[in-house]
Design a protein around this motif. Sequence first.
Motif, PDB file in Angstrom:
ATOM      1  N   THR A 197      -2.472  13.233  11.849  1.00 55.16           N
ATOM      2  CA  THR A 197      -3.501  12.221  12.103  1.00 55.16           C
ATOM      3  C   THR A 197      -4.041  11.527  10.857  1.00 55.16           C
ATOM      4  OG1 THR A 197      -5.210  13.925  12.039  1.00 55.16           O
ATOM      5  CG2 THR A 197      -4.277  13.391  14.201  1.00 55.16           C
ATOM      6  N   LEU A 198      -3.692  12.007   9.681  1.00 52.42           N
ATOM      7  CA  LEU A 198      -4.248  11.462   8.442  1.00 52.42           C
ATOM      8  C   LEU A 198      -3.152  11.054   7.472  1.00 52.42           C
ATOM      9  CD1 LEU A 198      -7.037  14.133   7.939  1.00 52.42           C
ATOM     10  CD2 LEU A 198      -7.380  11.784   8.703  1.00 52.42           C
ATOM     11  N   VAL A 199      -3.435  10.007   6.696  1.00 51.27           N
ATOM     12  CA  VAL A 199      -2.518   9.567   5.656  1.00 51.27           C
ATOM     13  C   VAL A 199      -3.269   9.426   4.341  1.00 51.27           C
ATOM     14  CG1 VAL A 199      -0.952   8.360   7.229  1.00 51.27           C
ATOM     15  CG2 VAL A 199      -2.828   7.105   6.179  1.00 51.27           C
ATOM     16  N   LEU A 200      -2.536   9.483   3.263  1.00 52.12           N
ATOM     17  CA  LEU A 200      -3.072   9.218   1.935  1.00 52.12           C
ATOM     18  C   LEU A 200      -2.556   7.842   1.537  1.00 52.12           C
ATOM     19  CD1 LEU A 200      -4.648  10.413  -0.459  1.00 52.12           C
ATOM     20  CD2 LEU A 200      -2.463  11.201  -1.364  1.00 52.12           C
ATOM     21  N   ALA A 201      -3.458   6.913   1.278  1.00 53.61           N
ATOM     22  CA  ALA A 201      -3.080   5.551   0.917  1.00 53.61           C
ATOM     23  C   ALA A 201      -3.932   5.101  -0.258  1.00 53.61           C
ATOM     24  CB  ALA A 201      -3.256   4.610   2.108  1.00 53.61           C
ATOM     25  N   MET A 245       0.838  -1.180   0.000  1.00 49.61           N
ATOM     26  CA  MET A 245       0.000   0.000   0.000  1.00 49.61           C
ATOM     27  C   MET A 245       0.882   1.242   0.000  1.00 49.61           C
ATOM     28  SD  MET A 245      -2.783   1.236   2.899  1.00 49.61           S
ATOM     29  CE  MET A 245      -4.117   0.181   2.390  1.00 49.61           C
ATOM     30  N   ALA A 246       0.791   2.057  -1.049  1.00 53.94           N
ATOM     31  CA  ALA A 246       1.517   3.326  -1.102  1.00 53.94           C
ATOM     32  C   ALA A 246       0.911   4.264  -0.075  1.00 53.94           C
ATOM     33  CB  ALA A 246       1.423   3.917  -2.502  1.00 53.94           C
ATOM     34  N   ARG A 247       1.743   4.743   0.855  1.00 56.94           N
ATOM     35  CA  ARG A 247       1.251   5.509   1.993  1.00 56.94           C
ATOM     36  C   ARG A 247       2.027   6.813   2.106  1.00 56.94           C
ATOM     37  NH1 ARG A 247       2.259   5.455   7.691  1.00 56.94           N
ATOM     38  NH2 ARG A 247       0.318   5.421   8.824  1.00 56.94           N
ATOM     39  N   ARG A 248       1.305   7.918   2.345  1.00 57.11           N
ATOM     40  CA  ARG A 248       1.929   9.234   2.457  1.00 57.11           C
ATOM     41  C   ARG A 248       1.231  10.008   3.572  1.00 57.11           C
ATOM     42  NH1 ARG A 248       2.216  12.454  -3.134  1.00 57.11           N
ATOM     43  NH2 ARG A 248       4.431  12.841  -3.062  1.00 57.11           N
ATOM     44  N   ARG A 249       1.951  10.376   4.612  1.00 55.50           N
ATOM     45  CA  ARG A 249       1.371  11.144   5.709  1.00 55.50           C
ATOM     46  C   ARG A 249       1.274  12.605   5.282  1.00 55.50           C
ATOM     47  NH1 ARG A 249       0.012  10.369  10.673  1.00 55.50           N
ATOM     48  NH2 ARG A 249       0.908   8.284  10.757  1.00 55.50           N
ATOM     49  N   VAL A 271      -3.635  18.135  -2.638  1.00 61.53           N
ATOM     50  CA  VAL A 271      -3.184  18.092  -4.015  1.00 61.53           C
ATOM     51  C   VAL A 271      -1.908  17.259  -4.038  1.00 61.53           C
ATOM     52  CG1 VAL A 271      -2.385  19.428  -5.992  1.00 61.53           C
ATOM     53  CG2 VAL A 271      -4.167  20.356  -4.506  1.00 61.53           C
ATOM     54  N   VAL A 272      -1.932  16.153  -4.742  1.00 55.27           N
ATOM     55  CA  VAL A 272      -0.781  15.275  -4.812  1.00 55.27           C
ATOM     56  C   VAL A 272      -0.004  15.618  -6.079  1.00 55.27           C
ATOM     57  CG1 VAL A 272      -0.028  12.897  -4.919  1.00 55.27           C
ATOM     58  CG2 VAL A 272      -2.061  13.478  -3.597  1.00 55.27           C
ATOM     59  N   ALA A 273       1.229  16.057  -5.881  1.00 52.13           N
ATOM     60  CA  ALA A 273       2.085  16.415  -7.012  1.00 52.13           C
ATOM     61  C   ALA A 273       3.048  15.266  -7.278  1.00 52.13           C
ATOM     62  CB  ALA A 273       2.857  17.684  -6.701  1.00 52.13           C
ATOM     63  N   ALA A 293      -3.839   6.288  12.407  1.00 50.95           N
ATOM     64  CA  ALA A 293      -3.625   5.277  13.439  1.00 50.95           C
ATOM     65  C   ALA A 293      -3.957   3.867  12.954  1.00 50.95           C
ATOM     66  CB  ALA A 293      -4.447   5.604  14.679  1.00 50.95           C
ATOM     67  N   CYS A 294      -5.136   3.709  12.338  1.00 51.23           N
ATOM     68  CA  CYS A 294      -5.570   2.353  11.938  1.00 51.23           C
ATOM     69  C   CYS A 294      -5.674   2.173  10.421  1.00 51.23           C
ATOM     70  CB  CYS A 294      -6.903   2.015  12.594  1.00 51.23           C
ATOM     71  SG  CYS A 294      -8.339   2.897  11.907  1.00 51.23           S
ATOM     72  N   GLU A 295      -5.494   3.261   9.684  1.00 52.97           N
ATOM     73  CA  GLU A 295      -5.565   3.281   8.215  1.00 52.97           C
ATOM     74  C   GLU A 295      -6.941   2.948   7.663  1.00 52.97           C
ATOM     75  OE1 GLU A 295      -2.296   1.775   5.966  1.00 52.97           O
ATOM     76  OE2 GLU A 295      -0.840   2.552   7.393  1.00 52.97           O
ATOM     77  N   ARG A 296      -7.977   3.142   8.447  1.00 56.93           N
ATOM     78  CA  ARG A 296      -9.350   2.970   7.944  1.00 56.93           C
ATOM     79  C   ARG A 296      -9.617   4.061   6.893  1.00 56.93           C
ATOM     80  NH1 ARG A 296     -14.305   0.968  10.304  1.00 56.93           N
ATOM     81  NH2 ARG A 296     -16.078   1.874   9.228  1.00 56.93           N
TER      82      ARG A 296
END
Length: 92
Positions: free
Chosen positions: A9-13, A1-5, A89-91, A21-24
């Motif tokens: 408290t939030l990540v982009l996956a 899973m490509a993951r970016r904080r 915005v993901v560059a 915390a739980c990636e829900r």
Amino acid sequence: MARRRFSDTLVLADGKICCGACERPLAAADRSWKEQAALTVVPVASLPGAGLGTDSRIVLRRFACSGCGSLLETEVALPEDPFLEDRIVVAG
């Protein structure tokens, strides 16, 4: 899973905004994640330390993960105000 904080408290996956915390998954990256979070609204005047002159209409909104309960964000607003939204915005 490509993951970016992108916050504490939030990540982009995989194109979704998720709880850090739980990636829900909460929402697609281009949507409002706050609409999918568990919301608690409390009058600011009822909180410990609130001054006597605190406007009784002002509320504290607490957004939590509906999976693990982690607090994701808070905001202070009038009840009729829309949620404050952060746009991602993901560059490259």
